[in-house]
Design a protein around this motif. Structure first.
Motif, short mmCIF file in Angstrom:
data_model
loop_
_atom_site.label_atom_id
_atom_site.label_comp_id
_atom_site.label_asym_id
_atom_site.label_seq_id
_atom_site.Cartn_x
_atom_site.Cartn_y
_atom_site.Cartn_z
N ARG A 34 0.85 -1.19 0.00
CA ARG A 34 0.00 0.00 0.00
C ARG A 34 0.88 1.24 0.00
NH1 ARG A 34 -2.15 3.58 3.42
NH2 ARG A 34 -4.33 4.25 3.13
N SER A 35 0.48 2.24 -0.77
CA SER A 35 1.23 3.50 -0.82
C SER A 35 0.27 4.67 -0.74
CB SER A 35 2.03 3.59 -2.13
OG SER A 35 2.59 4.88 -2.28
N ASP A 36 0.69 5.71 -0.03
CA ASP A 36 -0.09 6.95 0.01
C ASP A 36 0.39 7.94 -1.04
OD1 ASP A 36 -1.72 6.18 2.14
OD2 ASP A 36 -0.19 6.75 3.60
N TYR B 172 1.56 4.63 -7.60
CA TYR B 172 1.79 3.28 -8.09
C TYR B 172 2.28 3.34 -9.54
CZ TYR B 172 -1.09 2.10 -4.05
OH TYR B 172 -1.59 1.99 -2.78
N VAL C 107 -1.70 9.10 -6.11
CA VAL C 107 -2.85 9.06 -5.21
C VAL C 107 -3.51 10.42 -5.08
CG1 VAL C 107 -3.56 8.63 -2.82
CG2 VAL C 107 -1.95 7.08 -3.93
N SER D 262 -6.94 7.19 -0.10
CA SER D 262 -5.73 6.43 -0.43
C SER D 262 -5.99 4.94 -0.41
CB SER D 262 -4.62 6.78 0.56
OG SER D 262 -3.49 5.99 0.34
N ASN D 263 -6.76 4.46 0.55
CA ASN D 263 -7.02 3.03 0.65
C ASN D 263 -7.89 2.54 -0.51
OD1 ASN D 263 -6.47 0.66 2.28
ND2 ASN D 263 -8.70 0.59 2.61
N ASP D 264 -8.79 3.43 -0.99
CA ASP D 264 -9.62 3.07 -2.14
C ASP D 264 -8.77 2.89 -3.39
OD1 ASP D 264 -11.92 3.18 -0.60
OD2 ASP D 264 -12.24 5.30 -1.03
N TYR E 26 -5.64 2.02 -3.41
CA TYR E 26 -4.89 0.78 -3.21
C TYR E 26 -5.74 -0.43 -3.57
CZ TYR E 26 -2.87 -3.19 -0.72
OH TYR E 26 -2.38 -4.42 -0.40
N LYS E 27 -6.98 -0.47 -3.09
CA LYS E 27 -7.86 -1.60 -3.38
C LYS E 27 -8.12 -1.71 -4.88
CE LYS E 27 -10.36 -1.75 1.05
NZ LYS E 27 -11.69 -1.54 1.70
N LYS F 217 -4.95 -3.08 -6.51
CA LYS F 217 -4.78 -4.49 -6.16
C LYS F 217 -5.76 -5.35 -6.96
CE LYS F 217 -4.27 -7.46 -2.07
NZ LYS F 217 -2.85 -7.79 -2.34
N ALA G 185 4.18 -0.40 -5.86
CA ALA G 185 3.95 0.75 -5.00
C ALA G 185 5.16 1.68 -5.05
CB ALA G 185 3.70 0.29 -3.57
#
Length: 854
Positions: free
Chosen positions: A512-514, A517, A563, A571-573, A575-576, A579, A591
Motif C-alpha cells: 500500500r502506498s499513500d 503506483y 494518489v 488512499s485506501n480506495d 490501493y484496493k 490491487k 507501489a
C-alpha cells in the motif's frame, strides 16, 4: 442434339426467371433410391427448395438438427459459437453400425499419427475419414446450400452398395465455416431479390454493400486463419480437426462470374516444399473423380492452371501438413440468384449443382483410394517423427525477457494444434538473449507434429517460384517478436513439464502506498489495464524516460497512478482498486512510496498526463475492410477501447471535437468531399491526431496534410518483355507478404514497452518512405539488410534498405503517425501491435521537434 440441349436450357432459365422454381433435388443429386421416406427433405423444413432462396444460417442449422434427430446415420456435434453466437455444427455421417462404435473407430483412426503404434493398424479394415467444408467466405454461398442436398442424400440414400460405402467411410460435414458472413450475405441477396429475377451484373442484388459477406463479424478472412487461430470459428473447428485427423478435407469456394469451375491440384511449382510429392499425386488422382462427375453433367472446369498450395493457413493447404489431402473447389459465382456471364445466364441452382456433384465425387474418391490415403497418413507421421529426431537440434527455445503475455498467446496457438511444449526449470541466458522461465518454453522436435512445428518456426528466402497466391512467410516467433535458440540434448534433459501457463503468477505482492503506483508497460496486455483505469475515472501519467525507484528500473512508458490526483478517492480506495487491477489483468503493478526517484522525480515535466482514448475510424467507401476489422478486433477484444466507426456518408455531420484520434487504415479516401477535407484539416490543426496506414498516406499526401517522400515501384523500370511472360514477370514484383527487420527507437513514445530495438515487421507493399530530413521524425526504419524471411524481388529489396517505416508529421497542433505497413496484420502479428496502441495513447506526447513539419 445441341439445339435440343439449348432449348431445354432456355426453357429452364425462362421458368426460373418468370415462373415456378423448376428444380428439385434430382437436379443436384441425380436419381437415387430413398431408403427412409420419413426423413424430411430440406424443402419440408425450410419451406423452399434448395437454391430457390439463399438459405439463412439459422434455417440451415435447424435442418441439420432435424436430420440428426431423424436419421441413425447422422450425429450432430455442436462445435461452439461464432462472434455473433451462431452455432457451428458438424455432422458425423456413417452407417448405423459404425455409429454404435464411433469413439472406438475415432481412437483407432488417430493412431495413424502415432508412429509407436501405427504399424499395428490394419488399414484394409479402417474407414476413410472425409471432412467436407463449405462457404468459409460467406458471400460464396453455393457450398453451404449444397451442404443441404449432400446431408440429405447421405442420410436417406438406399441400396446395399451405398450402405457398404457408409461402412467404409466417416463423413464430417461442416455446412458453413463462416456463420456470420453467410448470414449477412443471405440476408442481402434475399432482400434484394426480385420476383422476376434480374440478371444484370449492375443490379443491386449482385453488388452487396461494404463490407460484404465474405468475412466474419470483425471482417476477418477466415480462410487465412487455420494456422494462427485468432478467431473463435477457427478455434472451435480445429478442436474437431485434431480429434479426427481426416484423410481428405474439402474447401468449397466461389470465384468470378465469368469463370467456370476449378479443382486442385493447381500449379505444381507453387506447392509448399514441405508438402510431400505424394500429396500432389493423390490430389491429382482424386481430381479424376471430379472430372468424371462434371463430365457427366456437361460442366466446364479446369485444374492445374491456377491457385497454389503454399500458405498453410488456408483450408485447402492446412490439411497437407497433417498427412491429409486438402482440396480447393472454386465455382463461378452468380453473386445472387442469377447473373449474366460470358457463358450465358449463370443461375444459383447451377452453382449449387457443381458443388454438390464434386461433394459426391470426393466421397467416391475417398472410397476408391481409401487404403492408399490411410497408408499415406501413417507414413506421413512416421516420416515426420524421423525427421524431427534427425534434425540438427533437439528442439527450439522460444521466449522473451519482459512479456509473459506474448509468450502465453503464442504457446496457446501451439497447444491448440496438438503440439507438445515444455517449460524451463530455470532462467537461461544464451549468447546474450535472456529466456526467463516465466516467459519461455521449449518445443521438442521428437514429436508427431514436427513438420507443423517446422513450418511455423522456419525462415526461408529461397523459393522455386516467385508467384504467391497469399503470403510467402508467416514465421510465428517473429510475428510475436520472440527470441529463439536451438535446444541441445543437455538442455532438453533439463526441460520441465511445467510450462509458463502452469506457473504461479510472479508479480510482486502489491504494497500500500499513500503516494503512487507504477504499472509496467512491457506486457502485451498493459494497455487493457490502462483502459480499465480510465474507465474507472482514474487520472494516469506516463513516464517518457527511465527512472529508478526502490532498486528497480522503470522504463519509458511506465504508467503512473498518483494518489493525490484521484480527488474523489481515499488512499485506501486507490490501493484496493490497483490491487484488484493486478488480480484481474495479471499485470505488474508496484507501489511508489516517494516521488524522490532517481533519474527524474515523479513531478518532472517528463512525467506526462495520458488522455483517455477517444478514437474514431473511417469506414465504408474505399476503406479496406480487412484492415479496418483488424483495428476493431484489436481495440474491442484485446484492449477494451471503444471505437467509433464513422461511415464516409456520415462524416460531414460528425462532431470531430469528440475525438482525440482518427484512424485511417489502408484504402482509398478519394470520395471524401471538399467540405469534409476542409473539416478534417481544421480538426488536425486544432490538435487532432491521425494514425494512417499504407495507402491512406498517399491520400494525406495528396491533400497537403503530410509532406512524406514516397518511393514507389514503377513497372516500366523493368524494360521491354514478351507478352506471354506478363503474368510471371509482373507477378514476381508483388510482395505478397514477407518479414523484414526493423530498427525501432524504443525511447520514442511509439517505441514504449519494447525491450529491444530489433523488431520483425510484416510487409505486403512496395511503397516505402524515404528518410525525412529530421532524424527524430522516423522512430522505425528498415535495417540495411532487412529481409528475414519470405519472397521479395531483388529490385524491391534494394529499394527497401534503410527506408523509414514510420514517420511522424505535424499539421498545426496535430500529429499524423504514418505507418508504411499494417501493424495489426491478421491479428497474429503481436510484435507490432504495441506501436499502433502507443500511437493511440501517446501520439500527442510526441515533441514537435521530432516531427516532419508542414
Amino acid at each position: 442434339m445441341k439445339r435440343y440441349v439449348l432449348t431445354i436450357i432456355c426453357l429452364l432459365v425462362t421458368s426460373l426467371l418468370f415462373g415456378q422454381f423448376p428444380y428439385d433435388l434430382s437436379y443436384y443429386l441425380g436419381e437415387f433410391e430413398v431408403e427412409n421416406k420419413d426423413i424430411p427433405s430440406p424443402k419440408e423444413v425450410l419451406r423452399h427448395e434448395v437454391g430457390e432462396w439463399h438459405v439463412s444460417h439459422d434455417k440451415l442449422v435447424q435442418y441439420m438438427h432435424v436430420l440428426a434427430d431423424a436419421s441413425d446415420r447422422v450425429k450432430l456435434i455442436s462445435m461452439g459459437g461464432s462472434h455473433e453466437n451462431r452455432e457451428q455444427v458438424l455432422l458425423v455421417i456413417t452407417s448405423a453400425e459404425n455409429h454404435e462404435r464411433l469413439e472406438e473407430l475415432r481412437l483407432e483412426h488417430i493412431k495413424l499419427a502415432d508412429a509407436e503404434v501405427s504399424d499395428d493398424l490394419d488399414t484394409e479394415k479402417m474407414p476413410i475419414v472425409i471432412w467436407q467444408g463449405f462457404s468459409i467466405h460467406g458471400n460464396e454461398p453455393s457450398g453451404g446450400n449444397a451442404a443441404l442436398a449432400l446431408a440429405y442424400y447421405y442420410a436417406v440414400a438406399g441400396g446395399d452398395e451405398f450402405k457398404e460405402k457408409l461402412n467404409n467411410a466417416i463423413i464430417l460435414l461442416d455446412p458453413v465455416f463462416n456463420p456470420d458472413g453467410f448470414t449477412r450475405f443471405a440476408s442481402w441477396a434475399n432482400a434484394a431479390r426480385s420476383k422476376n429475377l434480374v440478371t444484370d451484373p449492375s443490379n443491386r442484388e449482385q453488388n452487396e454493400v461494404w463490407p460484404g459477406g465474405r468475412t466474419n463479424h470483425y471482417w476477418f478472412d477466415l480462410n487465412r486463419d487455420w494456422l494462427p487461430l485468432q478467431q473463435p470459428e477457427s478455434r472451435n473447428r480445429i478442436v474437431q480437426f485434431h480429434r479426427w485427423k481426416p484423410n481428405i478435407l474439402t474447401d468449397h469456394h466461389e470465384m468470378g462470374t465469368n469463370r467456370t469451375f476449378f479443382f486442385q491440384p493447381g500449379i505444381p511449382s507453387r506447392n509448399n516444399p514441405n508438402t510431400p510429392a505424394k500429396n500432389f499425386e493423390l490430389t491429382s488422382r482424386i481430381g479424376t473423380y471430379h472430372a468424371k462427375a462434371l463430365d457427366e453433367i456437361g460442366s466446364m472446369y479446369y485444374s492445374k492452371e491456377s491457385y497454389d498450395d503454399f500458405y498453410y493457413g488456408k483450408g485447402s493447404t492446412f490439411p497437407d501438413i497433417h498427412g491429409a489431402i486438402g482440396i480447393l473447389f472454386e465455382q463461378a459465382s452468380s453473386r445472387g440468384h442469377a447473373q449474366d456471364s460470358e457463358n450465358g445466364v449463370l443461375t444459383f441452382p447451377f452453382t449449387i449443382r457443381n458443388q454438390t456433384r464434386t461433394g459426391l465425387s470426393t466421397f467416391e474418391a475417398g472410397l476408391g483410394l481409401r487404403k492408399e490415403l490411410l497408408d499415406y497418413q501413417r507414413e506421413f507421421y512416421k516420416n515426420a517423427i524421423e525427421e524431427g529426431r534427425d534434425a540438427d537440434s533437439k528442439g527450439i527455445l522460444i521466449g522473451n525477457e519482459w512479456d509473459r503475455d506474448r509468450t502465453l498467446a503464442l504457446m496457446d496457438i501451439m497447444t491448440r494444434h496438438g503440439i507438445m511444449v515444455k517449460g524451463l526449470s530455470e532462467d537461461i541466458d544464451i549468447n546474450g538473449q535472456k529466456f526467463p522461465a516465466r516467459s519461455s518454453f521449449i518445443i521438442p522436435f521428437d514429436q508427431s507434429q514436427y513438420r507443423l512445428v517446422k513450418i511455423m518456426t522456419e525462415t526461408s528466402t529461397s523459393f522455386q517460384d516467385s508467384l504467391f497466391y497469399d503470403v510467402s512467410s508467416w514465421t510465428l516467433p517473429m510475428a510475436f517478436n520472440m527470441n529463439t535458440a536451438a535446444v541441445d540434448a543437455g538442455m532438453m534433459k533439463e526441460a520441465s513439464d511445467t510450462t509458463p501457463i502452469d506457473k504461479v503468477y510472479e508479480a510482486p505482492e502489491l504494497a500500500r502506498s499513500d503516494y503512487g503506483y507504477a504499472l509496467d508497460w512491457g506486457e502485451y496486455y498493459a494497455p487493457s489495464a490502462l483502459q480499465w483505469l480510465h474507465d474507472q475515472g482514474i487520472l494516469t501519467k506516463v513516464s517518457t524516460t527511465s527512472f529508478l525507484a526502490e532498486g528497480k528500473v522503470f522504463y519509458p512508458g511506465t504508467i503512473l497512478v498518483m494518489v493525490q490526483h484521484q480527488r474523489e478517492m481515499e488512499s485506501n480506495d486507490v490501493y484496493k482498486l490497483l490491487k484488484g487491477l493486478q488480480a484481474k489483468t495479471k499485470q505488474r503493478v508496484y507501489a511508489l512510496p516517494t516521488g524522490n526517484t532517481e533519474g527524474v522525480n515523479l513531478g518532472s515535466p517528463k512525467i506526462a498526463t495520458v488522455k483517455p482514448a477517444r478514437v474514431a475510424m473511417l469506414v465504408e467507401g474505399g476503406v479496406r475492410s480487412y484492415d479496418a476489422g483488424e483495428v476493431w478486433h484489436l481495440l474491442d477484444n484485446r484492449y477494451g477501447v471503444r471505437l467509433s466507426q464513422i461511415p464516409f456518408r456520415l462524416f460531414p455531420r460528425v462532431d470531430l471535437s469528440k475525438y482525440e484520434t482518427l484512424i485511417m487504415v489502408d484504402g482509398s479516401y478519394s470520395t471524401l468531399s471538399k467540405s469534409s477535407i476542409d473539416k478534417l484539416k481544421r480538426w488536425i490543426r486544432n490538435g487532432g491526431n491521425i494514425i494512417a496506414c499504407k495507402r491512406a498516406n498517399d491520400w494525406l499526401l495528396s491533400q497537403g496534410i503530410i509532406k512524406l517522400s514516397l518511393d514507389k515501384f514503377e513497372a516500366d523500370t523493368l524494360g521491354r518483355e514478351d507478352y506471354e511472360d506478363l503474368t510471371n514477370i509482373t507477378g514476381a514484383q508483388v510482395t505478397g507478404g514477407a518479414i523484414f527487420m526493423g530498427d525501432l527507437d524504443n525511447t520514442h513514445p511509439l517505441g514504449f514497452g519494447y525491450a529491444n530495438r530489433d523488431v520483425p515487421i510484416f510487409v505486403n507493399t512496395n511503397t516505402y518512405f524515404k528518410q525525412p530530413p529530421n532524424p527524430y521524425a522516423f522512430p522505425l526504419k528498415f535495417s540495411e539488410e532487412p529481409l528475414l524471411s519470405g519472397y521479395i524481388s531483388e529490385e524491391n529489396l534494394g529499394r527497401m534498405s534503410d527506408k523509414a517505416a514510420i514517420v511522424v508529421s505535424r499539421y498545426g497542433s496535430g500529429r499524423i503517425m504514418s505507418f508504411s505497413f499494417n501493424p495489426n496484420f491478421r491479428a497474429f502479428w503481436y510484435g507490432t501491435n504495441r506501436m499502433f496502441i502507443n500511437a493511440l495513447f501517446f501520439g500527442d506526447l510526441i515533441s514537435s521537434s521530432a516531427t516532419l513539419g508542414e
